[in-house]
Design an enzyme around this catalytic site. Structure first.
Site, PDB file in Angstrom:
ATOM      1  N   ASP A  16      -3.998   2.921  13.997  1.00  0.00           N
ATOM      2  CA  ASP A  16      -3.060   3.477  12.925  1.00  0.00           C
ATOM      3  C   ASP A  16      -3.536   5.169  12.769  1.00  0.00           C
ATOM      4  O   ASP A  16      -4.438   5.498  13.512  1.00  0.00           O
ATOM      5  CB  ASP A  16      -2.995   2.663  11.519  1.00  0.00           C
ATOM      6  CG  ASP A  16      -4.238   2.705  10.916  1.00  0.00           C
ATOM      7  OD1 ASP A  16      -5.301   3.502  11.278  1.00  0.00           O
ATOM      8  OD2 ASP A  16      -4.707   2.085  10.029  1.00  0.00           O
TER       9      ASP A  16
ATOM     10  N   ARG B 157       0.705  -1.380  -0.312  1.00  0.00           N
ATOM     11  CA  ARG B 157      -0.039  -0.079  -0.062  1.00  0.00           C
ATOM     12  C   ARG B 157       0.898   1.183   0.128  1.00  0.00           C
ATOM     13  O   ARG B 157       1.619   1.638   1.075  1.00  0.00           O
ATOM     14  CB  ARG B 157      -0.936  -0.069   1.098  1.00  0.00           C
ATOM     15  CG  ARG B 157      -1.769   1.313   1.260  1.00  0.00           C
ATOM     16  CD  ARG B 157      -3.065   1.234   2.106  1.00  0.00           C
ATOM     17  NE  ARG B 157      -2.598   1.177   3.521  1.00  0.00           N
ATOM     18  CZ  ARG B 157      -3.623   1.200   4.405  1.00  0.00           C
ATOM     19  NH1 ARG B 157      -4.700   1.343   4.227  1.00  0.00           N
ATOM     20  NH2 ARG B 157      -3.076   1.237   5.773  1.00  0.00           N
TER      21      ARG B 157
END
Length: 540
Positions: free
Chosen positions: A442, A161
């Site tokens: 996150d 990603r």
């Protein structure tokens, strides 16, 4: 300087020497010069769209692409090697130990993350690239603290990603202009490893974050076509899964798949960022105020509608509909609390597989057997593409429905403040993935907490006990809780906690919240890496 490329940091010189070869710099330069103007135009279009929504124009399915949505004949690419069965995907940042443990976790795939679970210090970014390159070549084994870390014979399939379109990489400029962080992350991985992946029977596979329009997917597709031709591998070798984690993207799922169809491997429910986007995109709508974030579950109407539409869309086009993250991590030394947490994982994964998802995300290897067991029991084949969810009928009003059972509480305010300060301080200190309250958090977590506090202050919300939520009130909570942040995340530097405090106080007083915390704070990391101010578009 080579091909107009200048590296503005001397961090990790060995990794730089290995990665920034003349041919790699030439590729970076070619991508930047070909596609940067389009990226900037698309980012301007985002701002224009937000102004329209602020003025009262509601989000809706694009009328100009109705023919794409109505046409049943087109489908996306067949699953690429290693992506036929994705029932459990583990995610995490790209440090060397994490990469080995994730690849050895028993999950079908590992999403190696340069984005939300990674703090983009230059050291993290380029050492992460080296780690992935070495993992692909089975050269990543190492010893630390007397313990050997060795890759297994059949590791998980690697998916990378890159960062989103909104971010610059200020440590690298082309013709005195910062390069796109998306292009930087993609290009280094692709250039150094695509041919090797193909030779080993796999391919360059990606997760694409934070998109808001199908034209942003078209840009990615154009980059894929250009890049495959540039290095000489067959077209349509790349596969990309798009995270539907912004509210605008939920109205354009069909179009996003259509733009990427020859390179597509499906869509993913990026649930936490989606909630963040729901608040941010409807910032001017008082009726869209949400209660405590713990009450915004996957079963509330706007979230459930988004999930059902994603599954129906993917299966109609014969690609994977991936479920979201279970952020729970095992709780040691408290079996009762651990069983409650694991019960939440089981319920979440059962909801996903029975809804029709083809796979799910986990944040910790020990959660893998739970997720895998549930998917093995309820998904007998490699996927559920046959489950077309013809029963689903989702209208724009369903995706925009702000009614969520729950209340704003003092406990919710305090938790948001504590979490936002802890994560922000950790991020500027170089750590983008931290355990908080037995959850692996996150950047999406910090973003939700930040915009919720802004929203409650903006609209003068009263907490359940009658407390009016003002900027001064939140300041008082910040003052009380900031000395305790080091207990939540040990080892934080005092200067980083102070920066987090100042940032949150500023944010809750703004007319509109900043688009991304990571954009705001990137200059802090760039300064620490030795970058001069003129190469930073944002400022603290």
């Amino acid at each position: 300087m080579s091909y107009g490329v200048v590296i503005h940091s001397k961090i990790a010189p060995k990794a730089q020497e290995e990665l920034f070869t003349p041919d790699a710099l030439k590729f970076l330069s070619a991508l930047h010069k070909t596609f940067e103007s389009t990226r900037q135009a698309l980012l301007t279009a985002r701002e224009d769209a937000q102004r329209r929504h602020d003025s009262g124009v509601p989000l809706d399915f694009p009328p100009e692409t109705a023919h794409i949505r109505a046409d049943p004949s087109w489908h996306c690419a067949l699953p690429a090697p290693g992506l036929e069965d994705r029932r459990v995907e583990i995610t995490g940042p790209t440090d060397r130990k994490m990469v080995i443990n994730a690849l050895n976790s028993g999950s079908k795939t590992f999403m190696a993350d340069f984005e939300d679970s990674n703090s983009p210090t230059f050291s993290n970014m380029i050492n992460g690239q080296v780690n992935l390159r070495d993992a692909i070549r089975r050269q990543i084994d190492f010893e630390s603290g007397g313990k050997q870390y060795k890759l297994s014979e059949k590791p998980a399939v690697l998916i990378v990603r890159p960062r989103g379109w909104h971010l610059d990489e200020p440590r690298v400029t082309v013709d005195n202009q910062p390069i796109s962080a998306s292009i930087f992350d993609f290009a280094l991985y692709f250039f150094h490893s695509a041919k090797e992946l193909v030779k080993r029977g796999s391919g360059p596979y990606f997760y694409l974050p934070k998109m808001e329009h199908y034209l942003e997917a078209r840009l990615w597709n154009d980059i894929f076509v250009f890049s495959q031709s540039y290095i000489g591998i067959p077209l349509n070798t790349i596969r990309a899964t798009v995270l539907i984690e912004t509210l605008p993207a939920a109205f354009q799922m069909e179009e996003i798949l259509f733009e990427l169809r020859n390179h597509s491997s499906g869509l993913n429910c990026g649930r936490w960022d989606y909630i963040f986007s729901f608040i941010k995109k409807r910032r001017a709508d008082r009726s869209a105020v949400l209660p405590d974030r713990k009450d915004v579950t996957m079963t509330v109407h706007f979230m459930d509608s988004y999930v059902k539409l994603l599954i129906q869309t993917c299966h109609r086009r014969k690609v994977a509909a991936m479920g979201g993250m279970s952020a729970q991590i095992p709780i040691k030394n408290d079996s009762k609390a651990n069983e409650v947490a694991m019960g939440k994982v089981r319920a979440d994964k059962l909801r996903e597989v029975t809804a029709g998802h083809d796979g799910t995300w986990i944040a910790h290897p020990l959660i893998g057997p739970i997720a895998r067991g549930i998917f093995d029991e309820h998904m007998l084949g490699p996927n559920q593409y046959h489950n077309l969810r013809l029963d689903v009928k989702v209208a724009a009003a369903d995706l925009l429905d702000p009614k969520v059972p729950g209340k704003v509480t003092v406990e919710g305010i305090r938790e948001n403040v504590s979490t936002c300060l802890a994560y922000t301080a950790a991020w500027v200190g170089g750590n983008g993935c931290i355990p908080l309250n037995y959850l692996m958090e996150d950047a999406a977590t910090a973003e939700i907490t930040r915009v919720q506090l802004w929203q409650w202050v903006k609209y003068g919300v009263r907490a359940e006990n009658g407390q009016l939520i003002t900027a001064d009130y939140v300041d008082g909570v910040i003052k009380e809780l900031s000395p305790t942040i080091n207990k939540i995340v040990p080892g934080l530097k005092e200067e980083h906690v102070r920066l987090a405090v100042d940032y949150l106080k500023l944010q809750i007083r703004k007319q509109w919240p900043s688009e991304f915390l990571t954009s705001d704070l990137m200059p802090y990391l760039a300064i620490a890496d030795g970058v001069e101010p003129q190469f930073q578009r944002a400022s603290l």
